[in-house]
Write an enzyme that holds these catalytic residues in place. Structure first.
Site, PDB file in Angstrom:
ATOM      1  N   GLY A   1       0.827  -1.192   0.000  1.00 37.20           N
ATOM      2  CA  GLY A   1       0.000   0.000   0.000  1.00 37.20           C
ATOM      3  C   GLY A   1       0.866   1.248   0.000  1.00 37.20           C
ATOM      4  CB  CYS A   2       0.197   4.718  -1.083  1.00 36.30           C
ATOM      5  SG  CYS A   2      -1.489   4.877  -0.473  1.00 36.30           S
TER       6      CYS A   2
END
Lengths: 337, 337, 337, 337
Positions: free
Chosen positions: D145-146
């Site tokens: 995920g970011c």
């Protein structure tokens, strides 16, 4: 590899030019100058990891390059261009200093005398799609202003076809991103003044880009004197949109109008004529080097053209590199798409 | 009507103060000063139709007013405040010049000697909700900084209750709108540098608002030395959000934590404790003079407090007028809601 | 106090109307409705501390009010307006449902049949500065659209003086803030699509506000058929700027042109004609209820008018309250400045 | 050329992936899918001149590709990944479906049962700089995920060196651009709600990226249970900044702290450790595929790390292509700089 230098690399247009050249398949950056940041590196003044040193103009090694991009402010560009031409280096000048063929007109609009009227004869106005043949042989190329690029590319097919009504106004309502106003701090570019705002300035016939547009419209057989031009500053960093209202000398069907544009620009790698049911937006060209144009007929005699460019791309550095490519016989879109 | 003057009316905080006073039911603006725009009117420098003349500081008619709001930059404020006090005028000073009780500390952080250590004894720190009784009688009121206001109002209920763990860090991660950086043009506030960006600066213990927060935390019995403060510049014109991470000396249920805040601020007209399932955002206080606070328990010993103010409202001009109201026995929120 | 209700209080225009009425010296808000948020409070859907309950339309207590503001979408407004009029309540309708006098024209542009052509005869078009006398007696007031307000107030002095060239195009290039597109989520109002963009839409003669402008231009003796209108969506939350290009039937000096505007609007509390060397920007009217207009002569026969309003202020809720004030004999700017 | 396909090409991450692959020197895009826009071309849904057809998932020609990028939403990704693995195609999955090793944990956080716990054993967590050796051989790569990417790259050198105090909180205060919230219209991503705002959400231990970060912190010998994570939505289209506050088990000098980071990332082409007097901003990585990290010591036991990525670059598509490059033995930064 063609060895090049960049004068004025710390401004927005200069920095964009360096970025394009850094990724260019056939160019090698030999020097970059900045007076205000001389002795520093590009990574000191922009958030990038490139240790490209910035020299003062006086230390530019003109003898080591074949071409220079001059990204200095209007007025400051003249002496540098003159030196480079004396050294036999081909010049792509992004300032306004060599765009107007008439030295008196230059003095009138820029409030300083021109330092080299002789070079004005040498200078080629680098609106690539219009003047490609002259660009090929240019030794001093005057790169067009951002507003003229967006407006003139919208008008060109109609001017070429002789369709513009010479008695009717040509109204160009343009909206520009703030990077076009330069990096030097000023109240007008303060975040709080720009944000949540939209502001016209120098509207009518009073902006310095008016004589540049008039000159090209006239050369293409139109009536430059009928141009009305209204620039606006919009709260975006990059991008430019010109909504252009024109009247025609004869009835033209929507299909014929669209065909005229797709025909004129059929082989152009950096002009994108949108399908007839689309409207150009700033998003169509953001961070690109192309121009996007849409055509909307209002009635058989009136069209609305919307022209979109990135003011730092096709409106400045992108077109400069496009001209460089043409001048050196490279693929026209090399390093640009 | 109470007659007042504003020093430094051309900056963002000064202009906001003038706006509030203009609409205030019990204040009458007698003069407004600006050195940079002396001789002009407010309508010349802001897009408003108010012909309020701007006089140089030297022409301020102190003898005609009961109170002045001093919105000058740090350092420049001192001589004006000294003059006003000599003239017997009550002063609300929005600069940092009278916030720190210790003249040496002032010299350390602001790099100039304090010109009137004696007046520091007279000065009342105007965090209204914390020091209301002293504010009432103040003749020289030091209006808090924007960051300290947002952080201290979040900490106050816990400090008052003695719940903060003195051995644990107090971490305040703050995000500010750009008007907090002033109206003077600078590269850091250029639209193109701010837009599409978010930038920390002076993080840790290096921002000038640290000693101001430390002083109040210590006075309220906390460990100011444990404060870690990280300001960020966010691409909004106005607003400030502080996300504050604290550790407690004992277990506290979510309900008790929330009750502590609603209890502490139950009668405060300008503090809004959000319901327990809400989070404060900049939108909760934009263009208002209130502070909004949310409380989020992470576990029985750790809370996240989010505090929102408009940096020009409760963070500057709004709190200044709130203090003015208290000082002159007016309704505390007069002209503010 | 005049008792009022608001239909459709959860949209941007409805919420703005509630805000204005909440602070209005002579109005008392009796009910506010919302279908989508019925049963909730305004503080549940906006970051404000106001516990104003939202009822479904069906529970609106028409018998308790003297006037209603109808802020429902086009089409949805008709049945509510019809009910309110049956109940004898005066109506200020912010939708387009009663703006066009011709039911067939309405059907053509809005793609639904009009439900009450009879009421169209009763409806007064509430461009206050133009129709004040009729507004006074109005029982059903059709509040103008935002674009028409900005364009028509720019044209009105010229139309009234008979100065517009009936054979020349009237070109209105308008830029609107995003709140004008409503609060209902859609790709076109997604932050990422709007930010760093500027987009024309429905340009030429295809936007629904064209017939509304044409109707008023024609009524004032102009040539509505010559109108060309190009709306653009700009990356601002609030605000609207119209740059209007007109041709005159006779030579007019810059001074005379300016005097015509200052004369026409001399007594108007909510129209601000700028000094002759200024240009209107969105900043001139942001979060106000006024219209600002600048006049720029290009030559003796051509003018550029720039008109600025807040699309939620003078462009919607502000003008609605202005009309309410006129209808009920209150001071026209009560609650608006 | 390695033949690849992209599932979910119409979302922001999918579109970014297509852009990167289009310019990739060793990849050939064979198909792109979109359920919502099946039958259209990319140029119909984005302002780009690329006639890349969008097929429904069911028509994806898995037999013609060696690898697929799966850019579908969480939950929707599982069946597609399962099909692709059955077809023997290597998968880079940008969703969260294969990031958590524990199927029960997945069910808890995503509220749906995992459809293929067996494949979870096969999945490699693709934080490239941390797991490069496993990435090389991966057949199913779970792209991080970011938020985890930005936080974990900041923590990694300290975790690897065993320097984090296991008893102290790790506080990550993150600010994300709006493209991270997806392209599907929602009130929370409406321009008017985001603009001039800054909003925390799911703070503390409640965001779905918490278990992902905890898993990696624990694997690297840290105390994931001590993580406190506060995401905020900021008014920028792209970009992510995490300000991370950590305590150390022993005194560390500023020089040693900085050296630890430059040493750890010395050979990393896509991690940029800033000089010790700089602070990372969103501008340092905007529209790039790198991570920039700055280290600010508060005292010998406390550091503030600021980590910047483009949420669509190193935070999604960029890291996906980086992993693709490693998996196929290409230069790691091919097509990324």
């Amino acid at each position: 590899m063609i060895r090049v230098g960049v004068f004025g690399a710390s401004g927005y247009a200069g920095f964009e030019t360096v970025q394009l050249l850094k990724n260019h398949p056939a160019a090698e950056l030999v020097f970059a100058t900045s007076e205000s940041s001389a002795g520093q590196s590009l990574s000191d003044i922009y958030p990038v990891p490139w240790n490209i040193p910035l020299a003062p103009v006086a230390e530019a090694t003109l003898e080591q390059v074949e071409a220079v991009f001059c990204c200095l402010p209007h007025g400051a560009s003249m002496p540098t261009v003159i030196s480079a031409r004396k050294a036999g280096v081909r010049v792509i000048d992004l300032s306004a200093d060599f765009r107007l063929a008439d030295a008196e007109l230059y003095r009138h609009w820029y409030q300083v005398p021109h330092e080299s009227p002789a070079l004005l004869n040498e200078a080629v106005y680098g609106l690539t799609e219009v003047n490609r043949d002259q660009v090929r042989a240019a030794t001093l190329l005057a790169n067009p202003g951002c507003y003229p690029t967006s407006v003139l590319l919208a008008l060109y097919p109609l001017l070429k076809a002789g369709l513009l009504d010479p008695a009717a106004p040509i109204i160009a309502d343009s909206k520009s991103g703030v990077s076009g106003a330069g990096r030097k701090p000023a109240l007008k570019t303060h975040f709080v003044e720009i944000n949540e705002n939209l502001a016209p300035y120098n509207i009518g016939r009073s902006h310095r880009h008016v004589p540049e547009m008039v000159q090209t419209i006239d050369r293409l057989g139109g009536s430059g004197e009928r141009l009305i031009f209204s620039p606006h500053l919009a709260p975006v960093s990059r991008g430019m949109l010109s909504t252009v209202y024109v009247s025609l000398v004869q009835d033209v069907t929507p299909e014929a109008a669209h065909r005229l544009f797709t025909g004129t620009y059929a082989r152009e790698p950096l002009v994108w004529v949108l399908p007839s049911d689309h409207l150009a937006t700033i998003g169509h060209t953001r961070r690109t080097n192309r121009c996007a144009i849409s055509i909307t007929p209002v009635n058989p005699r009136q069209l609305i053209l919307v022209s979109s460019i990135d003011n730092l791309g096709k409106g400045a550095a992108g077109q400069a590199v496009q001209n460089f490519n043409v001048m050196f016989g490279l693929e026209e879109s090399a390093g640009l798409v």
